[in-house]
Motif scaffolding. Structure first.
Motif, PDB file in Angstrom:
ATOM      1  N   ARG A   1      -4.768  -6.063   1.734  1.00  0.00           N
ATOM      2  CA  ARG A   1      -4.566  -5.570   3.113  1.00  0.00           C
ATOM      3  C   ARG A   1      -3.803  -6.607   3.942  1.00  0.00           C
ATOM      4  O   ARG A   1      -2.936  -6.253   4.748  1.00  0.00           O
TER       5      ARG A   1
ATOM      6  N   HIS B   1      -0.170  -6.632   2.813  1.00  0.00           N
ATOM      7  CA  HIS B   1       0.455  -5.412   3.326  1.00  0.00           C
ATOM      8  C   HIS B   1       0.942  -5.621   4.763  1.00  0.00           C
ATOM      9  O   HIS B   1       2.062  -5.232   5.120  1.00  0.00           O
ATOM     10  N   ARG B   2       0.101  -6.246   5.579  1.00  0.00           N
ATOM     11  CA  ARG B   2       0.463  -6.474   6.985  1.00  0.00           C
ATOM     12  C   ARG B   2       1.528  -7.569   7.132  1.00  0.00           C
ATOM     13  O   ARG B   2       2.165  -7.660   8.194  1.00  0.00           O
TER      14      ARG B   2
ATOM     15  N   GLN C   1      -2.908   7.091   1.661  1.00  0.00           N
ATOM     16  CA  GLN C   1      -3.386   5.907   0.950  1.00  0.00           C
ATOM     17  C   GLN C   1      -4.855   6.021   0.570  1.00  0.00           C
ATOM     18  O   GLN C   1      -5.286   5.507  -0.467  1.00  0.00           O
ATOM     19  N   GLU C   2      -5.647   6.677   1.396  1.00  0.00           N
ATOM     20  CA  GLU C   2      -7.069   6.844   1.089  1.00  0.00           C
ATOM     21  C   GLU C   2      -7.249   7.631  -0.209  1.00  0.00           C
ATOM     22  O   GLU C   2      -8.187   7.383  -0.968  1.00  0.00           O
TER      23      GLU C   2
ATOM     24  N   ARG D   1      -9.320  -7.093   0.474  1.00  0.00           N
ATOM     25  CA  ARG D   1      -8.919  -7.817   1.682  1.00  0.00           C
ATOM     26  C   ARG D   1      -7.599  -8.558   1.485  1.00  0.00           C
ATOM     27  O   ARG D   1      -6.748  -8.573   2.380  1.00  0.00           O
TER      28      ARG D   1
ATOM     29  N   LEU E   1       0.831  -1.209   0.000  1.00  0.00           N
ATOM     30  CA  LEU E   1       0.000   0.000   0.000  1.00  0.00           C
ATOM     31  C   LEU E   1       0.862   1.255   0.000  1.00  0.00           C
ATOM     32  O   LEU E   1       0.530   2.246  -0.658  1.00  0.00           O
ATOM     33  N   HIS E   2       1.962   1.248   0.738  1.00  0.00           N
ATOM     34  CA  HIS E   2       2.874   2.388   0.736  1.00  0.00           C
ATOM     35  C   HIS E   2       3.488   2.559  -0.652  1.00  0.00           C
ATOM     36  O   HIS E   2       3.575   3.679  -1.179  1.00  0.00           O
TER      37      HIS E   2
ATOM     38  N   LEU F   1      -6.922  -0.503  -0.804  1.00  0.00           N
ATOM     39  CA  LEU F   1      -7.391  -0.506   0.582  1.00  0.00           C
ATOM     40  C   LEU F   1      -8.674  -1.313   0.726  1.00  0.00           C
ATOM     41  O   LEU F   1      -8.942  -1.902   1.779  1.00  0.00           O
TER      42      LEU F   1
ATOM     43  N   PRO G   1      -7.207   3.885  -2.904  1.00  0.00           N
ATOM     44  CA  PRO G   1      -8.457   3.414  -2.281  1.00  0.00           C
ATOM     45  C   PRO G   1      -8.886   2.050  -2.796  1.00  0.00           C
ATOM     46  O   PRO G   1      -9.502   1.271  -2.068  1.00  0.00           O
TER      47      PRO G   1
END
Length: 306
Positions: free
Chosen positions: A165, A168-169, A151-152, A162, A99-100, A159, A156
């Motif tokens: 995300r 990303h984590r 990021q929003e 799922r 995401l970054h 984001l 988007p």
């Protein structure tokens, strides 16, 4: 920071994560500095070279085909399995969570070589001192800043995904995987602790920092010197010496003239390994609606009259 730039930014990177960024930059770089004397005396075998080249190619293509051409620019559509695979392998290039990465790069295109561009070498002026400062900022300095792109605003769609995300984590665990996998393979193939150690050094640390600096050179060098056969609204340029190491990303002028194109090296003799891989994915049915360049499109964006 001007008031015009503030809306482009999101939260600041947490201190532990910021310390980790410095570690990801400095530790592999120190390994690269140590590489020459270590290779001269001991510790470099054909197995290390093969593993380093293989991991470099796979993770580089994860970043170029996955993070860049697919997730950032939508140059093609992909099956869910390919989408997840590209996100995982791109993360293993250790260039930051997906995401970054995508938010930064979309912001770069929105404000290329203007105020708001996170890594333009032209932000400080055109004098020798300003350009030296700009080169450092574009190549590495921007990576070390704590401010994160919003990021929003810039990602988007990801984001809302799922799968993305979750990946990303998983940046931390996947970083461990990309560094320790070569050591595991080196140890098992050579059946020795030395084989594991040298594979970790060459195919882990040195490979990561080499890929870092090739990628960062596209941000810095390819916005300063090179040829500009296509009309872009910024100073992006083609720099042929990086073409193979960057898997075609250094054909940067075409990319900025036509960002969604699946092929960046479009002129005679311009090798684009990333585009060839996308072609393979298309033939296998894993990718479709590929945005290949057409003669008409290239004629419209040509910087020179026909």
């Amino acid at each position: 920071m001007t008031t015009a730039v503030k809306p482009l930014l999101g939260r600041k990177r947490p201190i532990p994560a910021h310390v980790a960024v410095y570690a990801f930059v400095i530790i592999p770089f120190l390994a690269l500095l140590a590489a020459v004397p270590i290779a001269w005396g001991w510790g470099l075998a054909w197995l290390d070279i093969i593993l380093a080249v293989a991991f470099y190619a796979v993770t580089c293509l994860g970043a170029t085909v996955g993070f860049h051409r697919y997730f950032t620019h939508g140059a093609f559509k992909a099956s869910r399995a390919l989408r997840i695979g590209l996100a995982v392998v791109g993360t293993m290039a250790v260039q930051g969570p997906i995401l970054h990465w995508v938010a930064d790069h979309r912001r770069h295109h929105a404000f290329a070589d203007k105020e708001g561009d996170p890594h333009s070498p032209w932000l400080f002026g055109t004098g020798p001192v300003a350009l030296a400062r700009g080169f450092w900022h574009a190549h590495l300095g921007w990576v070390l800043e704590r401010d994160l792109t919003n990021q929003e605003r810039f990602a988007p769609d990801l984001l809302a995904d799922r799968d993305i995300r979750i990946i990303h984590r998983l940046f931390g665990p996947l970083t461990i995987v990309t560094l320790l996998s070569p050591a595991l393979l080196g140890g098992l193939i050579s059946w020795s602790w030395q084989g594991a150690l040298t594979a970790f050094f060459w195919a882990g640390l040195v490979r990561v920092t080499a890929l870092h600096h090739v990628t960062w050179s596209v941000n810095s060098v390819c916005h300063m010197i090179g040829e500009r056969p296509f009309a872009a609204r910024d100073r992006s340029a083609n720099f042929w010496p990086l073409a193979i190491l960057s898997m075609g990303e250094s054909w940067h002028n075409l990319h900025h003239a036509d960002p969604t194109s699946a092929r960046h090296g479009v002129l005679r003799g311009q090798i684009d390994i990333s585009a060839r891989l996308i072609w393979v994915f298309e033939k296998l049915g894993w990718a479709w609606d590929v945005r290949w360049p057409t003669p008409e499109r290239l004629a419209r964006i040509s910087a020179a009259p026909a």
